[in-house]
Write an enzyme that holds these catalytic residues in place. Structure first.
Site, PDB file in Angstrom:
ATOM      1  N   GLU A 284       0.829  -1.199   0.000  1.00  0.00           N
ATOM      2  CA  GLU A 284       0.000   0.000   0.000  1.00  0.00           C
ATOM      3  C   GLU A 284       0.868   1.256   0.000  1.00  0.00           C
ATOM      4  O   GLU A 284       0.566   2.243  -0.656  1.00  0.00           O
ATOM      5  CB  GLU A 284      -0.920  -0.022   1.227  1.00  0.00           C
ATOM      6  CG  GLU A 284      -2.164   0.815   1.066  1.00  0.00           C
ATOM      7  CD  GLU A 284      -3.216   0.424   2.100  1.00  0.00           C
ATOM      8  OE1 GLU A 284      -4.108  -0.369   1.758  1.00  0.00           O
ATOM      9  OE2 GLU A 284      -3.133   0.891   3.251  1.00  0.00           O
ATOM     10  N   GLU A 287       2.049   1.736  -3.358  1.00  0.00           N
ATOM     11  CA  GLU A 287       0.928   2.176  -4.196  1.00  0.00           C
ATOM     12  C   GLU A 287       0.724   3.683  -4.013  1.00  0.00           C
ATOM     13  O   GLU A 287       0.550   4.426  -4.986  1.00  0.00           O
ATOM     14  CB  GLU A 287      -0.345   1.407  -3.801  1.00  0.00           C
ATOM     15  CG  GLU A 287      -1.534   1.654  -4.726  1.00  0.00           C
ATOM     16  CD  GLU A 287      -2.768   0.846  -4.314  1.00  0.00           C
ATOM     17  OE1 GLU A 287      -2.731   0.141  -3.284  1.00  0.00           O
ATOM     18  OE2 GLU A 287      -3.784   0.938  -5.036  1.00  0.00           O
ATOM     19  N   CYS A 304      -8.107  -2.371   4.386  1.00  0.00           N
ATOM     20  CA  CYS A 304      -7.907  -3.516   5.281  1.00  0.00           C
ATOM     21  C   CYS A 304      -9.186  -4.009   5.929  1.00  0.00           C
ATOM     22  O   CYS A 304      -9.238  -5.109   6.449  1.00  0.00           O
ATOM     23  CB  CYS A 304      -6.959  -3.170   6.411  1.00  0.00           C
ATOM     24  SG  CYS A 304      -5.523  -2.311   5.890  1.00  0.00           S
ATOM     25  N   SER A 324      -7.492   1.476  -2.262  1.00  0.00           N
ATOM     26  CA  SER A 324      -6.304   0.687  -2.560  1.00  0.00           C
ATOM     27  C   SER A 324      -6.711  -0.698  -3.043  1.00  0.00           C
ATOM     28  O   SER A 324      -7.672  -1.290  -2.558  1.00  0.00           O
ATOM     29  CB  SER A 324      -5.457   0.556  -1.294  1.00  0.00           C
ATOM     30  OG  SER A 324      -4.537  -0.500  -1.450  1.00  0.00           O
ATOM     31  N   LYS A 363     -14.718 -10.370   8.749  1.00  0.00           N
ATOM     32  CA  LYS A 363     -13.679 -11.208   8.149  1.00  0.00           C
ATOM     33  C   LYS A 363     -14.234 -12.565   7.730  1.00  0.00           C
ATOM     34  O   LYS A 363     -13.697 -13.213   6.836  1.00  0.00           O
ATOM     35  CB  LYS A 363     -12.534 -11.407   9.137  1.00  0.00           C
ATOM     36  CG  LYS A 363     -11.752 -10.142   9.426  1.00  0.00           C
ATOM     37  CD  LYS A 363     -10.681  -9.902   8.386  1.00  0.00           C
ATOM     38  CE  LYS A 363     -10.052  -8.521   8.551  1.00  0.00           C
ATOM     39  NZ  LYS A 363      -9.326  -8.105   7.346  1.00  0.00           N
ATOM     40  N   GLU A 366     -15.487 -11.826   4.412  1.00  0.00           N
ATOM     41  CA  GLU A 366     -14.402 -11.532   3.470  1.00  0.00           C
ATOM     42  C   GLU A 366     -13.768 -12.808   2.914  1.00  0.00           C
ATOM     43  O   GLU A 366     -13.512 -12.924   1.725  1.00  0.00           O
ATOM     44  CB  GLU A 366     -13.339 -10.688   4.168  1.00  0.00           C
ATOM     45  CG  GLU A 366     -12.167 -10.294   3.264  1.00  0.00           C
ATOM     46  CD  GLU A 366     -11.083  -9.540   4.017  1.00  0.00           C
ATOM     47  OE1 GLU A 366     -10.806  -9.898   5.181  1.00  0.00           O
ATOM     48  OE2 GLU A 366     -10.509  -8.607   3.439  1.00  0.00           O
ATOM     49  N   GLU A 371     -13.575 -14.048  -5.116  1.00  0.00           N
ATOM     50  CA  GLU A 371     -12.262 -13.769  -5.716  1.00  0.00           C
ATOM     51  C   GLU A 371     -11.108 -14.129  -4.786  1.00  0.00           C
ATOM     52  O   GLU A 371      -9.957 -14.061  -5.178  1.00  0.00           O
ATOM     53  CB  GLU A 371     -12.181 -12.297  -6.148  1.00  0.00           C
ATOM     54  CG  GLU A 371     -12.207 -11.272  -5.030  1.00  0.00           C
ATOM     55  CD  GLU A 371     -13.614 -10.883  -4.576  1.00  0.00           C
ATOM     56  OE1 GLU A 371     -14.553 -11.668  -4.829  1.00  0.00           O
ATOM     57  OE2 GLU A 371     -13.758  -9.823  -3.943  1.00  0.00           O
ATOM     58  N   CYS A 522      -9.908  -1.710  14.640  1.00  0.00           N
ATOM     59  CA  CYS A 522     -10.111  -3.145  14.884  1.00  0.00           C
ATOM     60  C   CYS A 522     -10.235  -3.472  16.370  1.00  0.00           C
ATOM     61  O   CYS A 522     -10.883  -4.442  16.742  1.00  0.00           O
ATOM     62  CB  CYS A 522      -8.949  -3.947  14.338  1.00  0.00           C
ATOM     63  SG  CYS A 522      -8.620  -3.597  12.629  1.00  0.00           S
TER      64      CYS A 522
END
Ligand code: SF4
Ligand code: SF4
Ligand code: SF4
Ligand code: FES
Ligand code: FES
Lengths: 592, 177
Positions: A284, A287, A304, A324, A363, A366, A371, A522
């Site tokens: 990141e 990036e 994230c 990102s 999560k 996720e 993908e 988090c």
């Protein structure tokens, strides 16, 4: 203007409280008398829905709800008359009439407010008959959460958190009177609506009506399978909270004990999501540097937090190019384990089971995103795998609470375990990775790396105090050797929405924005231990920064194992291979 | 990227025709003008029921939520609060029999049971030919002529079971009172 002070007499003693104070506050804060509540959640849910907090006010015919009624001049309040006690007891009994009373088997039983109230008020039997003939069906549609409407007491806390704090508005009260339920649009279920799986509703629910979708059985099964190599990774925020589950003081750094406990559970390798957090910073950070140097789309926004990602895909799909493309640390970890580590160790990737311990319910969603099977695609050709043989990068996600539950089930005495280290190589991490767990942490970690990469100088002071703290939105100007980098940080999606609306209008002044789905980042995630300490997020954040300060290496680009993975496997940050394995794509969920 | 079913938010997935969309947009706009910049959700819902056969189809509600700027769940909460609105399909005519106190004592139970017989359906059900949906209702505000019922927007009072076949027939033939 001075606030007027009012005289109030509570249980026969006189107090002075500022005008506008509720009876509840006056009793709790000024008179130090507890009045029980159930639906009340300060600042978020103050609807007076449950009538557990009733008190007697002289001159008023009916009992008053202490949480909504404000003190008036000369008011005389009694909080514990027999009339009050009887009424509270009656109200709890009414709530229990249709309640399953499954306390023995209920996941929330140790912390259930309803059960505690019933026991405090001395409810021994419920005189009211059941009025509902059938049990209402569970909402099992979500990959992260399960809702059991039978255990719901209609307190509305979840509705208000979802709307006011998270700005998602996925649930509301449906129907009226005794037939009402909390549900989604068309009763379609959380999995079929805008719900972003953050689990904030679970954290505030006073009963067992909302729980995570448990993956404990799957993990036990994998651990018991001799053909599997079961690897565990733990997110930064877990280590500063899991101790709470075992009666340790709030803010205990339990990293070493956690590693020891997971090893005792039988995991073959105890690795650390912090390793891939460092990797995330490399990807990141580069990036960001690339976008600044090459005039790419700015601001760049962090990726994230899977709840945040689903939120963006649903409400801001047109500006996803700002987000990102980096996968989250959890997903990078799964991919790296099943490609790099598998190759290095000569292990068949199909034998590896990756379990992650996360402070987060999103999560769980996720890891199921279609993908997120990069490792499978990596191996497909090499091993000649058929499509049906596909496997996920991350197999199971446990919340902090679930991991603690497994540790309890195994009879491990957590608090007296010796401190142990993570295994190598995917257990090596830096202070920069640890602070991912607090709001502002990803930003700070990225700044440490970006600064040194851009300037090729080493930072004199690693602490970027301006980006720390629990405020909803923070911003700062960071000087990078003459260049000013404008950054902003939001936690909780109500705040994220404010920053995103600027981005959508093209008015965002920033270069880099960090967004975390949950209040506090988090460490306040929906998978964390449920605490009644109002300062809990502060305690956990302090522990996180202590952990960072105590780390020998505090910059992601100096993590030796990270250097090694680039040298041996990925090449450069943002290389084609890194892109292929560590980056992802997003979809438009608005269907407009 | 393709969306799978698990992740598609139903509130925002609208298999609506362009014509429907135009209709909804105009409906909301007209309503806003009529109420001087504010919105009357109730009026919007009644207009929708008129157009969509006495019910509020999910995709329509989802689109309306978007147009009025509320969330699908909140609009759904509003709709389910009022017993006269329905998200489930209903018949061409909705028969609402008052079951509150005053009507109850002056003969509502008999009215209800003969309607059940005449229509062959229970409360909350729709006749197989799609003509009538039978519903119970709280006080209709015309207790002076109890027992009472409403079919669509028409009220009927001082009822006896003998009146019912004629009332239903006129409705079926498309007439009012
Ligand atoms: S929600 Fe609370 S009261 Fe209900 S079964 Fe669970 S522990 Fe018992
Ligand atoms: S998980 Fe988050 S988004 Fe979903 S209903 Fe709960 S609070 Fe709302
Ligand atoms: S699900 Fe829990 S938080 Fe939501 S209304 Fe019911 S009891 Fe309250
Ligand atoms: S706590 Fe006051 S009404 Fe629920
Ligand atoms: S009670 Fe039936 S109309 Fe009022």
């Amino acid at each position: 203007m001075e606030t007027r002070m009012l005289n109030v007499r509570i249980n026969g003693r006189d107090y002075q409280v500022p005008d506008g104070t509720t009876i509840l506050k006056a009793a709790r804060e000024y008179a130090k008398i507890d009045v029980p509540t159930l639906c009340y959640l300060e600042g978020i849910s103050e609807e007076g829905a449950c009538a557990i907090c009733v008190v007697e006010v002289k001159g008023a015919r009916n009992l008053q709800r202490a949480c909504v009624v404000k003190v008036g001049e000369g008011m005389e309040v009694w909080t514990n008359t027999s009339r009050v006690r009887e009424a509270r007891k009656l109200n709890v009994e009414l709530l229990l009439a249709n309640h399953p009373k499954d306390c023995l088997m209920c996941e929330k039983s140790q912390i259930c407010d309803l059960r505690e109230l019933a026991s405090e008020l001395g409810v021994r039997e419920v005189e009211f008959p059941r009025t509902r003939t059938d049990l209402l069906p569970l909402d099992n549609t979500s990959l992260s959460l399960v809702r059991d409407p039978n255990k719901c007491v209609l307190c509305r806390r979840c509705v208000n958190v979802c709307a006011k704090v998270q700005s998602v508005y996925a649930i509301d009260i449906m129907g009226r009177g005794s037939n009402s339920t909390v549900s989604t649009f068309l009763d379609a279920g959380l999995g079929n609506v805008e719900c972003v799986n953050c689990g904030q509703c679970l954290l505030v629910c006073p009963t067992g009506a909302i729980t995570e979708r448990s993956e404990i059985p799957d993990v036990w099964k994998a651990l018991g399978d001799p053909d599997k190599i079961v690897v565990v990774e733990t997110a930064p925020a877990v280590r500063v909270a899991i101790g709470e589950e075992f009666g340790m003081p709030d803010g205990t750094q339990a990293t070493g004990k956690m590693a020891a406990a997971l090893r005792s559970l039988g995991f073959d390798k105890v690795f650390d999501t912090d390793f891939s957090a460092d990797l995330t910073i490399m990807e990141e950070g580069f990036e960001l540097i690339g976008r600044i140097k090459n005039g790419g789309t700015l601001p760049l926004i962090t990726s994230c937090s899977p709840g945040w990602i689903k939120f963006a895909e649903t409400f801001f799909p047109k500006v996803m190019d700002h987000v990102s493309t980096c996968k989250s640390p959890q997903q990078m970890f799964g991919t790296v384990t099943k490609t790099y580590w598998a190759e290095k160790m000569g292990i068949d990737p199909r034998k590896i089971v990756v379990v992650s311990v996360m402070p987060c319910t999103a999560k769980k969603f996720e890891k199921e995103r279609p993908e997120m099977k990069t490792a499978f695609h990596y191996w497909q050709e090499k091993l000649g795998l058929k499509d049906e043989e596909s496997f996920k990068d991350v197999d199971c996600v446990l919340t902090t609470r679930e991991a603690a539950q497994m540790i309890r089930e195994a009879g491990i005495d957590f608090a007296s375990l010796p401190d142990e280290d993570f295994d190598k190589p995917l257990g090596e991490s830096t202070g920069a990775a640890v602070i991912f767990g607090a709001t502002g942490g990803v930003m700070e970690a990225a700044l440490r790396t970006a600064y040194e990469v851009i300037t090729t100088k080493s930072l004199a002071k690693l602490d970027f105090e301006d980006v720390r703290g629990l405020e909803g939105i923070k911003s700062a100007d960071v000087d990078i050797d003459g260049m000013t980098l404008k950054v902003a940080i939001a936690n909780g999606r109500g705040n994220a929405r404010v920053l995103m609306e600027q981005v959508q209008k093209g008015e965002s002044p920033y270069h880099f924005i960090e967004i975390m789905c949950c209040p506090g980042g988090c460490l306040g995630g929906g998978g964390q231990p449920i605490s009644d300490n109002p300062d809990i997020k502060k305690r956990r954040a302090e522990a996180i920064y202590r952990e960072d300060a105590g780390k020998p290496i505090r910059k992601s680009h100096e993590n030796p194992e990270v250097k090694e993975i680039y040298k041996d496997f990925l090449g450069e940050p943002n290389s084609e291979k890194a892109h292929h394995l560590l980056h992802t794509e997003y979809c438009d969920r608005s269907c407009e | 990227m393709e969306l799978d079913n698990v992740t598609r938010p139903v509130g925002q997935a609208q298999p609506l025709s362009d014509e429907d969309r135009r209709f909804l947009r105009e409906l909301v706009e007209t309503n806003r003008i009529e109420h001087h910049g504010r919105l009357s959700y109730m009026d919007i819902m009644f207009d929708l029921e008129h157009r969509y056969g006495n019910s509020l189809p999910g995709p329509v509600l989802g689109e309306v939520a978007r147009l009025v700027g509320t969330s699908p769940a909140q609009l759904n909460g509003f709709v389910t609060f009022y017993t006269m609105l329905s998200t489930a399909p209903r018949g061409k005519h909705v028969v609402r029999v008052c079951t509150s106190g005053p009507c109850h004592v002056s003969g509502a139970p008999a009215i209800l049971s003969s309607l059940r017989q005449l229509l062959g359906v229970g409360i909350g059900e729709t006749t197989p030919d799609g003509e009538f949906t039978l519903e119970g209702s709280s006080c209709l505000g015309i207790c002076g002529v109890s027992p009472a019922l409403m079919i669509d927007d028409d009220a009927y009072g001082n009822l006896t079971p003998e009146d019912l076949p004629r009332i239903l027939d006129t409705k079926r033939a498309g007439g009012a009172q």
